[in-house]
Write an enzyme that holds these catalytic residues in place. Structure first.
Site, PDB file in Angstrom:
ATOM      1  N   ASP A 112       0.863  -1.183   0.000  1.00  0.00           N
ATOM      2  CA  ASP A 112       0.000   0.000   0.000  1.00  0.00           C
ATOM      3  C   ASP A 112       0.902   1.236   0.000  1.00  0.00           C
ATOM      4  O   ASP A 112       2.125   1.130   0.073  1.00  0.00           O
ATOM      5  CB  ASP A 112      -0.964  -0.033   1.181  1.00  0.00           C
ATOM      6  N   SER A 113       0.302   2.418  -0.089  1.00  0.00           N
ATOM      7  CA  SER A 113       1.112   3.632  -0.227  1.00  0.00           C
ATOM      8  C   SER A 113       1.466   4.234   1.117  1.00  0.00           C
ATOM      9  O   SER A 113       2.254   5.163   1.187  1.00  0.00           O
ATOM     10  CB  SER A 113       0.334   4.661  -1.035  1.00  0.00           C
ATOM     11  N   GLY A 235     -11.274   4.493   0.771  1.00  0.00           N
ATOM     12  CA  GLY A 235     -12.167   5.319   1.568  1.00  0.00           C
ATOM     13  C   GLY A 235     -13.450   4.635   1.987  1.00  0.00           C
ATOM     14  O   GLY A 235     -14.415   5.306   2.355  1.00  0.00           O
ATOM     15  N   ASP A 285      -8.054  -6.907   0.682  1.00  0.00           N
ATOM     16  CA  ASP A 285      -7.144  -7.159   1.796  1.00  0.00           C
ATOM     17  C   ASP A 285      -7.881  -6.729   3.054  1.00  0.00           C
ATOM     18  O   ASP A 285      -8.735  -5.843   2.990  1.00  0.00           O
ATOM     19  CB  ASP A 285      -5.861  -6.328   1.680  1.00  0.00           C
ATOM     20  N   CYS A 323     -14.781 -27.719   8.332  1.00  0.00           N
ATOM     21  CA  CYS A 323     -13.498 -27.125   7.928  1.00  0.00           C
ATOM     22  C   CYS A 323     -12.401 -28.190   7.899  1.00  0.00           C
ATOM     23  O   CYS A 323     -12.343 -29.056   8.778  1.00  0.00           O
ATOM     24  CB  CYS A 323     -13.118 -26.014   8.903  1.00  0.00           C
ATOM     25  N   CYS A 325      -9.035 -27.371   7.744  1.00  0.00           N
ATOM     26  CA  CYS A 325      -7.742 -26.738   8.033  1.00  0.00           C
ATOM     27  C   CYS A 325      -6.954 -27.560   9.058  1.00  0.00           C
ATOM     28  O   CYS A 325      -7.522 -28.432   9.741  1.00  0.00           O
ATOM     29  CB  CYS A 325      -7.945 -25.306   8.515  1.00  0.00           C
ATOM     30  N   CYS A 328      -8.540 -27.414  12.605  1.00  0.00           N
ATOM     31  CA  CYS A 328      -9.772 -28.196  12.784  1.00  0.00           C
ATOM     32  C   CYS A 328      -9.519 -29.702  12.668  1.00  0.00           C
ATOM     33  O   CYS A 328     -10.266 -30.502  13.230  1.00  0.00           O
ATOM     34  CB  CYS A 328     -10.834 -27.750  11.790  1.00  0.00           C
ATOM     35  N   HIS A 354      -6.781 -21.152  11.210  1.00  0.00           N
ATOM     36  CA  HIS A 354      -8.190 -21.437  10.906  1.00  0.00           C
ATOM     37  C   HIS A 354      -8.859 -20.260  10.198  1.00  0.00           C
ATOM     38  O   HIS A 354      -9.518 -20.436   9.170  1.00  0.00           O
ATOM     39  CB  HIS A 354      -8.985 -21.810  12.165  1.00  0.00           C
TER      40      HIS A 354
HETATM   41 ZN   LIG Z   1     -10.524 -24.789  10.526  1.00  0.00          ZN
END
Ligand SMILES: [Zn+2]
Length: 399
Positions: A112-113, A235, A285, A323, A325, A328, A354
């Site tokens: 970013d700036s 903004g 982001d 999930c 991941c 999990c 997660h």
């Molecule tokens: Zn998870």
């Protein structure tokens, strides 16, 4: 890092330096909304859109290694110019081989700036046509950043996508001030483009104009006329009512060139992201998944949960039974609650894994739904358990 990515640089400048490679391709457009499936190619590989970029404020996604990010499926990250400029300094990072080498991340980086952070300093900064003078939040030292200086910093960092210096106006602000600020941001964008070299990162402009339709439209027209690699909507998510974000996107995205990527800065919740994808945004982001993780707030397919609550004390189930991941697959809610209450470092790590997986997987599902022409059904099924509006908004109806 386990994944190696081919470099895509092909062209040389007159001085035999490699030209920055940047390409955006729309792969498929959704029939019932403005959503697009796309791909962005950079010198450090490509990423598919719609995409979510985790925020690496200090050059790290807090508590995770790059290998863990790759395993989660992260394809690109964001670095904060303001923080890296103040510490350790862009020149130091350049001498150490650039940001990718310094932080051991081989995939695309957007910087970013610094505008958002500088303008968040309030009374610690002073704005003029030339640029902005501010005091460091670290040691009170005085600094001056101009659009040209911000380009120089991002050149030193060697990111793949750079942002122009802009002023992010708080909400609410008087119309006259938003107008003056938006026009100055446009002049700053022009100055940034004028000093950009062929070897520099791809450059994105930032559409401003608050919640005023005429100012947003003027901002888009001015910036599109100058011609950037991509366009960000800035903004937003600064305290305005939720419906205003949709309004601003409805006004702006149809005016942006179809063949350039669109980036919604600092947004947002899973629902904000899905909504914005349907209004034509390509990437995002936000600190939300990582910051929430450290505060013990976890995203699940049936809404957010606060892991510190007593109801999880003897709960042997994973955070989210749907999930897949790492967290999990191996840990219970009861253990995650215990780690959080004991202030263990592992708590931040497992929670961040997660939450980031939840976000990245959401984008994977959105991409799949666009590919298979069922984004509308996905939208309805995703929003209903969260108690949000399930009636299909009029602005998503096809013509
Ligand atoms: Zn998870």
């Amino acid at each position: 890092m386990t994944v190696s990515l081919a470099r895509v640089r092909t062209r040389l400048t007159d001085t035999n330096q490699e030209v920055m490679a940047f390409r955006f391709e729309v792969i498929k457009k959704d029939n019932l909304s403005q959503a697009r499936l796309g791909r962005i190619e950079t010198d450090h590989g490509s990423f598919t859109t719609p995409a979510f970029l985790p925020v690496g404020t200090q050059g790290s996604i807090k508590s995770l290694t790059p290998e863990e990010l790759v395993e989660i499926g992260v394809e690109a990250i964001l670095g904060n110019t303001y923080h890296l400029y103040l510490r350790p300094g862009h020149e130091t990072i350049e001498r150490l081989g650039g940001l990718h080498t310094f932080i051991h991340w081989e995939r695309p980086i957007l910087t970013d700036s610094g505008g958002f952070q500088i303008f968040s300093l309030g009374s610690l900064r002073k704005i003029s046509e030339e640029g902005v003078t501010f005091q460091s939040h670290l040691d009170g030292s005085s600094h001056f950043l101009s659009p040209e200086k911000v380009m120089e910093i991002q050149r030193s960092l060697g990111s793949d996508i750079a942002m122009v210096l802009d002023e992010c106006v708080p909400y609410p602000s008087p119309y006259e001030y938003v107008k003056v600020s938006m026009e100055r941001t446009s002049r700053w964008a022009k100055r940034s483009l004028e000093v950009r070299r062929e070897t520099d990162p791809a450059l994105f402009a930032i559409v401003q104009g608050g919640v005023h339709r005429d100012l947003r439209e003027k901002s888009v027209h001015k910036l599109v006329e100058m011609g950037f690699h991509g366009y960000a909507i800035g903004g937003l998510s600064v305290g305005e009512p939720k419906s205003m974000m949709s309004d601003v996107l409805k006004w702006t995205t149809p005016l942006l060139p179809e063949n350039k990527p669109r980036y919604l800065m600092g947004v947002g919740t899973p629902e904000d992201i899905l909504n914005a994808v349907m209004l034509g945004i390509d990437f995002f982001d936000c600190v939300l998944p990582t910051r929430n993780a450290r505060n013990g707030t976890l995203f699940t397919s049936s809404g957010k949960i606060s892991i510190k609550q007593a109801q999880y004390a003897e709960d042997g189930k994973p955070v989210d039974e749907t999930c897949t991941c790492y967290t999990c697959r191996h840990y219970s809610r009861a253990y995650l609650r215990h780690l959080y209450l004991s202030k263990e470092i592992l708590s931040s790590r497992l929670n961040t894994i997660h939450n980031l997986f939840y976000y990245i997987n959401l984008l994977v599902k959105i991409k799949g739904a666009i590919q298979e022409g069922r984004l509308l059904d996905f939208y309805k099924s995703h929003t209903s358990p969260h108690g949000l509006e399930i009636e299909f908004p009029a602005h998503f109806q096809s013509d």
